[in-house]
Write a protein that holds these residues in place. Sequence first.
Motif, PDB file in Angstrom:
ATOM      1  N   PRO A 148       0.813  -1.227   0.000  1.00  0.00           N
ATOM      2  CA  PRO A 148       0.000   0.000   0.000  1.00  0.00           C
ATOM      3  C   PRO A 148       0.843   1.271   0.000  1.00  0.00           C
ATOM      4  O   PRO A 148       0.489   2.257  -0.647  1.00  0.00           O
ATOM      5  CB  PRO A 148      -0.834  -0.130   1.278  1.00  0.00           C
ATOM      6  N   SER A 149       1.978   1.255   0.701  1.00  0.00           N
ATOM      7  CA  SER A 149       2.856   2.425   0.688  1.00  0.00           C
ATOM      8  C   SER A 149       3.458   2.639  -0.696  1.00  0.00           C
ATOM      9  O   SER A 149       3.576   3.780  -1.161  1.00  0.00           O
ATOM     10  CB  SER A 149       3.981   2.267   1.723  1.00  0.00           C
ATOM     11  N   LEU A 150       3.824   1.544  -1.368  1.00  0.00           N
ATOM     12  CA  LEU A 150       4.346   1.659  -2.734  1.00  0.00           C
ATOM     13  C   LEU A 150       3.287   2.253  -3.653  1.00  0.00           C
ATOM     14  O   LEU A 150       3.589   3.104  -4.509  1.00  0.00           O
ATOM     15  CB  LEU A 150       4.779   0.287  -3.257  1.00  0.00           C
ATOM     16  N   GLN A 151       2.036   1.842  -3.491  1.00  0.00           N
ATOM     17  CA  GLN A 151       0.978   2.380  -4.337  1.00  0.00           C
ATOM     18  C   GLN A 151       0.779   3.875  -4.098  1.00  0.00           C
ATOM     19  O   GLN A 151       0.569   4.642  -5.037  1.00  0.00           O
ATOM     20  CB  GLN A 151      -0.327   1.618  -4.086  1.00  0.00           C
ATOM     21  N   LYS A 152       0.858   4.286  -2.844  1.00  0.00           N
ATOM     22  CA  LYS A 152       0.747   5.724  -2.544  1.00  0.00           C
ATOM     23  C   LYS A 152       1.913   6.490  -3.157  1.00  0.00           C
ATOM     24  O   LYS A 152       1.734   7.562  -3.752  1.00  0.00           O
ATOM     25  CB  LYS A 152       0.708   5.949  -1.034  1.00  0.00           C
ATOM     26  N   LEU A 153       3.107   5.955  -3.024  1.00  0.00           N
ATOM     27  CA  LEU A 153       4.283   6.614  -3.603  1.00  0.00           C
ATOM     28  C   LEU A 153       4.184   6.672  -5.120  1.00  0.00           C
ATOM     29  O   LEU A 153       4.576   7.675  -5.737  1.00  0.00           O
ATOM     30  CB  LEU A 153       5.556   5.868  -3.190  1.00  0.00           C
ATOM     31  N   SER A 154       3.651   5.626  -5.734  1.00  0.00           N
ATOM     32  CA  SER A 154       3.504   5.622  -7.192  1.00  0.00           C
ATOM     33  C   SER A 154       2.473   6.650  -7.636  1.00  0.00           C
ATOM     34  O   SER A 154       2.640   7.299  -8.678  1.00  0.00           O
ATOM     35  CB  SER A 154       3.106   4.228  -7.677  1.00  0.00           C
ATOM     36  N   THR A 155       1.403   6.805  -6.855  1.00  0.00           N
ATOM     37  CA  THR A 155       0.405   7.817  -7.174  1.00  0.00           C
ATOM     38  C   THR A 155       1.015   9.218  -7.101  1.00  0.00           C
ATOM     39  O   THR A 155       0.827  10.046  -7.992  1.00  0.00           O
ATOM     40  CB  THR A 155      -0.791   7.721  -6.201  1.00  0.00           C
ATOM     41  N   ILE A 156       1.761   9.469  -6.033  1.00  0.00           N
ATOM     42  CA  ILE A 156       2.425  10.769  -5.891  1.00  0.00           C
ATOM     43  C   ILE A 156       3.443  10.967  -7.005  1.00  0.00           C
ATOM     44  O   ILE A 156       3.564  12.056  -7.575  1.00  0.00           O
ATOM     45  CB  ILE A 156       3.081  10.886  -4.503  1.00  0.00           C
ATOM     46  N   SER A 157       4.179   9.905  -7.341  1.00  0.00           N
ATOM     47  CA  SER A 157       5.156   9.992  -8.431  1.00  0.00           C
ATOM     48  C   SER A 157       4.483  10.384  -9.734  1.00  0.00           C
ATOM     49  O   SER A 157       4.984  11.219 -10.489  1.00  0.00           O
ATOM     50  CB  SER A 157       5.878   8.655  -8.610  1.00  0.00           C
ATOM     51  N   GLU A 395      14.759  11.673  -5.446  1.00  0.00           N
ATOM     52  CA  GLU A 395      15.746  12.705  -5.144  1.00  0.00           C
ATOM     53  C   GLU A 395      15.339  13.557  -3.944  1.00  0.00           C
ATOM     54  O   GLU A 395      16.200  14.023  -3.204  1.00  0.00           O
ATOM     55  CB  GLU A 395      15.937  13.617  -6.366  1.00  0.00           C
ATOM     56  N   ILE A 396      14.034  13.778  -3.751  1.00  0.00           N
ATOM     57  CA  ILE A 396      13.609  14.683  -2.678  1.00  0.00           C
ATOM     58  C   ILE A 396      13.095  13.955  -1.437  1.00  0.00           C
ATOM     59  O   ILE A 396      12.754  14.603  -0.446  1.00  0.00           O
ATOM     60  CB  ILE A 396      12.504  15.651  -3.175  1.00  0.00           C
ATOM     61  N   SER A 397      13.065  12.603  -1.478  1.00  0.00           N
ATOM     62  CA  SER A 397      12.543  11.895  -0.311  1.00  0.00           C
ATOM     63  C   SER A 397      13.310  10.631   0.047  1.00  0.00           C
ATOM     64  O   SER A 397      13.189  10.130   1.157  1.00  0.00           O
ATOM     65  CB  SER A 397      11.074  11.515  -0.546  1.00  0.00           C
ATOM     66  N   GLU A 398      14.079  10.088  -0.894  1.00  0.00           N
ATOM     67  CA  GLU A 398      14.825   8.844  -0.685  1.00  0.00           C
ATOM     68  C   GLU A 398      13.888   7.722  -0.213  1.00  0.00           C
ATOM     69  O   GLU A 398      14.234   6.921   0.643  1.00  0.00           O
ATOM     70  CB  GLU A 398      15.958   9.066   0.313  1.00  0.00           C
ATOM     71  N   SER A 399      12.687   7.666  -0.811  1.00  0.00           N
ATOM     72  CA  SER A 399      11.660   6.764  -0.311  1.00  0.00           C
ATOM     73  C   SER A 399      11.359   5.580  -1.225  1.00  0.00           C
ATOM     74  O   SER A 399      10.668   4.641  -0.810  1.00  0.00           O
ATOM     75  CB  SER A 399      10.355   7.542  -0.111  1.00  0.00           C
ATOM     76  N   LEU A 400      11.851   5.580  -2.459  1.00  0.00           N
ATOM     77  CA  LEU A 400      11.452   4.557  -3.431  1.00  0.00           C
ATOM     78  C   LEU A 400      12.488   3.461  -3.632  1.00  0.00           C
ATOM     79  O   LEU A 400      12.128   2.320  -3.937  1.00  0.00           O
ATOM     80  CB  LEU A 400      11.151   5.222  -4.782  1.00  0.00           C
ATOM     81  N   ASN A 401      13.758   3.774  -3.511  1.00  0.00           N
ATOM     82  CA  ASN A 401      14.785   2.773  -3.757  1.00  0.00           C
ATOM     83  C   ASN A 401      14.594   1.577  -2.825  1.00  0.00           C
ATOM     84  O   ASN A 401      14.413   1.736  -1.616  1.00  0.00           O
ATOM     85  CB  ASN A 401      16.179   3.370  -3.543  1.00  0.00           C
TER      86      ASN A 401
END
Length: 432
Positions: A148-157, A395-401
């Motif tokens: 679910p966190s990945l889906q939220k990050l993908s939506t924001i991306s 680059e601005i959150s270091e949250s996806l890698n």
Amino acid sequence: MNQSRRRADAARNDDLLLDAALELLREKGPDRIAALDLARLAKLTTGAVYARYENNEEILVGLWQHRISGPMRAFFEAALPAITPGLNRAEAQAIMAKTISNPHGPLRPGVSLLIASARIPELHEIIVPEVQGWLREMGISDDRSDIPSLQKLSTISFVLGCLYFAAADMFDFADWEAIKPLAHYVLENQSIEGVAKILEVDPPSIVVTTDNEVRDALVNGAARVIARGGVERATTQRIARAAVLPPSALFSEYRTRQALFGDVAQKLLHLIYRGARAEDILPSGDRLVTEIKTPTDFNDPRLVLHRQLLSYRGAATGMTLLTPSAKEQRRIRLEFHLAAITDPVIKDALVQADTSATEYASGQLEQVFGVPLQLGEPTVRMARLLVQGSLLLEEISESLNGRDLRYIYKPLADGFSHMVVNGSIAPTNSAH
């Protein structure tokens, strides 16, 4: 003059300077906001500028804190209801559309600060922790296996990618409408069944090679310098040093520094964009059909192969670009896009590279997999919004890698096959 009057005048001057700085950011980008220009536009003295800001970097910090941070957070938050089906989804999309299409709001120039923050320490030390805090408050965990966190990050991306391209006038809302059902399908399907685990690999080297060794050295040297400090800070001396050539070699090959940058943008962006969108679209040397015909069955061998390629190779490419070892390539992409917002020569090169890559990739989708151009072209364009938005968010959150993008690319591949077969996301009887 009493104290309350002085405070009121100071507050008024602060607002005048910030309003003027936002306009300069919109017109010139983050690297060209001079105190004299700021004072003139605000109709104040340079002394009024220096009384509040020591340097250009502090002006940018002030802009972020007082003009951009709040609207940017609201933009991120407004995107998240798109995950949940229902009335809130339509409302969220309407807010997104209004914000992205507004050329006078603070968020288009705000993208410039996000891009530049990775190389401006004063911005980086404020923006990254702040964005990380936003994400935590939006329920996004640091657990890299949390889907679910990945889906939220993908939506924001994705919405960040829309804003990113809108800042350079390269966003078409017709694409949004064409691909909206596919985005919903991705968010509502989590299976990665049948997709092999992705092993970590190094990003491909991006090096321009032609029959002119001197120009190649200058182009590749300029790319490295720009990745570290941006276009405005790429001086002829730095470029010459990176190319291991005397400065005179630069001007013997290019009449101006701008001419070099135009050549760098054209060659490098063409190489990066075309490779990223089409390099892995086929197994080596294979071609399935000689006659182009749109598939009518979910299990058509062409669509099966396309799903395999997109589910694995698409995810692998995206995950590779998010690793620390790919930072230079991310910075090259982002810095040229930043420059394109205000530089017409670089924008022209970016548009040409983007258009060429999209035409090539959608042409391959048609010729190899039978995907009609009217579906392939908007899909390719929208996919690049997700990719570029993901790079900027990292680059601005270091949250996806470290997150498993198969959970995005597998449903993307499945949903795309459904759209090819019957023009919608509804599964067909032959789907499974």
